[in-house]
Structures are given as structure tokens and as C-alpha cells.
Design an enzyme around this catalytic site. Sequence first.
Site, PDB file in Angstrom:
ATOM      1  N   HIS A   9      29.944  39.103  14.550  1.00 12.33           N
ATOM      2  CA  HIS A   9      28.728  39.763  14.073  1.00 12.33           C
ATOM      3  C   HIS A   9      28.449  40.971  14.952  1.00 12.33           C
ATOM      4  CE1 HIS A   9      26.955  37.791  17.508  1.00 12.33           C
ATOM      5  NE2 HIS A   9      27.139  36.580  17.002  1.00 12.33           N
ATOM      6  N   HIS A  12      28.945  40.610  18.781  1.00 16.05           N
ATOM      7  CA  HIS A  12      30.344  40.706  19.204  1.00 16.05           C
ATOM      8  C   HIS A  12      30.833  42.151  19.112  1.00 16.05           C
ATOM      9  CE1 HIS A  12      30.318  36.457  17.430  1.00 16.05           C
ATOM     10  NE2 HIS A  12      30.665  36.245  18.675  1.00 16.05           N
TER      11      HIS A  12
HETATM   12  P1  AMP Z   1      30.688  33.397  20.900  1.00 13.66           P
HETATM   13  O1  AMP Z   1      31.636  33.773  19.813  1.00 13.66           O
HETATM   14  O2  AMP Z   1      29.357  32.940  20.413  1.00 13.66           O
HETATM   15  O3  AMP Z   1      31.306  32.488  21.929  1.00 13.66           O
HETATM   16  O4  AMP Z   1      30.382  34.754  21.653  1.00 13.66           O
HETATM   17  C1  AMP Z   1      31.426  35.538  22.185  1.00 13.66           C
HETATM   18  C2  AMP Z   1      30.827  36.539  23.130  1.00 13.66           C
HETATM   19  O5  AMP Z   1      29.907  37.358  22.424  1.00 13.66           O
HETATM   20  C3  AMP Z   1      30.041  35.849  24.258  1.00 13.66           C
HETATM   21  O6  AMP Z   1      30.283  36.536  25.469  1.00 13.66           O
HETATM   22  C4  AMP Z   1      28.624  35.997  23.810  1.00 13.66           C
HETATM   23  O7  AMP Z   1      27.694  36.028  24.868  1.00 13.66           O
HETATM   24  C5  AMP Z   1      28.664  37.341  23.092  1.00 13.66           C
HETATM   25  N1  AMP Z   1      27.549  37.446  22.156  1.00 13.66           N
HETATM   26  C6  AMP Z   1      27.204  36.577  21.175  1.00 13.66           C
HETATM   27  N2  AMP Z   1      26.074  36.985  20.553  1.00 13.66           N
HETATM   28  C7  AMP Z   1      25.688  38.133  21.175  1.00 13.66           C
HETATM   29  C8  AMP Z   1      24.595  39.031  21.002  1.00 13.66           C
HETATM   30  N3  AMP Z   1      23.665  38.842  20.071  1.00 13.66           N
HETATM   31  N4  AMP Z   1      24.516  40.104  21.830  1.00 13.66           N
HETATM   32  C9  AMP Z   1      25.455  40.315  22.781  1.00 13.66           C
HETATM   33  N5  AMP Z   1      26.514  39.515  22.980  1.00 13.66           N
HETATM   34  C10 AMP Z   1      26.632  38.436  22.199  1.00 13.66           C
END
Ligand code: AMP
Length: 265
Positions: A9, A12
Site C-alpha cells: 500500500h 510501503h
Molecule cells: P509489513 O508488510 O506490514 O510488515 O510492513 C513492511 C514495512 O512497511 C514495515 O517496515 C512497516 O513498518 C512499513 N509500513 C507499513 N505501513 C506503513 C505506513 N503506513 N507508513 C510507513 N511505513 C509503513
Amino acid sequence: MVPTMGALHAGHRALIERAVAENDRVVVTIFVNPAQFGPREDFARYPRTLDADLGLLGDVGVHAAFVPSVEAMYPPGLVTRLDISGPLGERLEGASRPGHFNGVALVVTKLLVAGLPDRAYFGQKDAQQCAVVRRLARDLDTGVEIVVCPTVRDTDGLAISSRNLYLSPEERMRALAIPSGLAEAMAQFDAGERDSSALATTVRSCLENKGLDVDYVAVVKADTFSEVETAAPTNQIVLAARIGNTRLIDVVRLGVDTAPVGRGV
Ligand code: AMP
């Protein structure tokens, strides 16, 4: 390297675009890591959108995607564990999700070893994860620079998360108590309130007024995640709350971030 669990999203995308801007070669990893989910958590129903994810990576000019299978990451016979000890691994998210950060630490270490990046990019939204990863990168002498990127929010202030997909329209509305509660506590801090429990109470009341089931609200030091009695700039207000079956987390950095949304919204 930008490690993710896919279902990509705008949050990411911001990490990935920054990595592309700052580095010659970028690999994005997509792996829904079973080791960081508890037995009653949402591993099975976690959204998986690989085709769309790979399309996005092509659009933003990523050089490679690493999409390993569970068997490739965790071959039969694996016995090595990592243990994130002390408050950082065991308090707050660590207390609510026992073993979670050990699973995060194992997969991040394996991904860093696989890719040997100069830098790895993580999102501030998962603040305790950022602190864990920073610490492990140093503790294990990886030489990898951990870059933490600001939280990307929807226009109404809700932090973007793959788990927002679980929310019904009515739950999505009530979830706005999260950014508005954090904004209210930030305004109190800016007006001179330094008592952490007063700030936490403000956030908690806001969440409970909208029927959210609060897991924790705390004011912590950014690097150790130890709780502070007296709040200071760079301390973080962190929270986790349930709306129906969906568990959301959020964080603001006092004296650093701008409020996620106007007060009382
Ligand atoms: P995930 O796929 O949820 O494990 O997230 C992958 C990376 O994207 C992690 O480092 C999360 O902290 C980052 N991330 C997820 N959502 C956001 C967001 N809204 N803003 C910034 N980084 C994000």
C-alpha cells in the site's frame, strides 16, 4: 532492501520510493512470516496480493523482488532461534504477542544475510519493531544501516495498514479515535503537560469512548521502549487497540511529528 509482508500500500510505497531514490539497487522482499504470528493470530487470513504487489514494484523501478516460500526460509531441521530480551522484546507489543519479536528478528536476520544490503528500510508505524531491528543490526555486527521512514496516513489521519482491509465501514469510522486521541495528547504535550500517565489517559479515553478495546497506551523511550514517567521530546506515545477482530497499532513522536489529524475530529 525493503522487507515487507506484501499486500503493498501507500505506506510501503513511500519506503520503496525512498530506497530507490537513495540507492543504486533495491530489492523488496515479500514474505508473510509465520514465525512472527501467534497461534491465534491472522497468519492464514493475512491478505496476499502478489500480482498487484509485483506490478507496483515494477512501476516504482525496484530492481529485484525476493519472494521466498516458507520452506525456503524455514527448512526442516531448523533449530536456530533469536531471542530479543529485556523490555524491548518483552514489553508492550512483546507482552501482547509473545514470541513476535523473536520471529521478526529471525526473519530480518535471514533476509539481511541473504541480501547483504548496505541499508534496510523500515516504517516508523511499527515503532517497537524499528527499535528491535536497529538493536539487532548493531548487536549482530551486521554493518547494515537501518533507515526508519515516517508513518504514511490516510487523509483522515488513520495510519495505513494492510490490516485496515479487515475493518467494516463502521469500524473504519470508529478507528479514527486513534489519530484523534494521539492528536489530543500531542496538543496537551505542546501545551506543557509532561505527566505520561495524563497523556496516556487522554488517548485511552478517546479510544474507549468509541468502543475500542485498548491493549496498551504508553509513553516510551524510542530506543529501549522503557516507559517514562515524565514525557520529553523524542519520547513516543505507542498504542495497540482492537476494533472487533482487528488489532491496530499506532505511534507518534512527541515534539517531532505533526499531529496525525486536527483535534476532536
Ligand atoms: P509489513 O508488510 O506490514 O510488515 O510492513 C513492511 C514495512 O512497511 C514495515 O517496515 C512497516 O513498518 C512499513 N509500513 C507499513 N505501513 C506503513 C505506513 N503506513 N507508513 C510507513 N511505513 C509503513
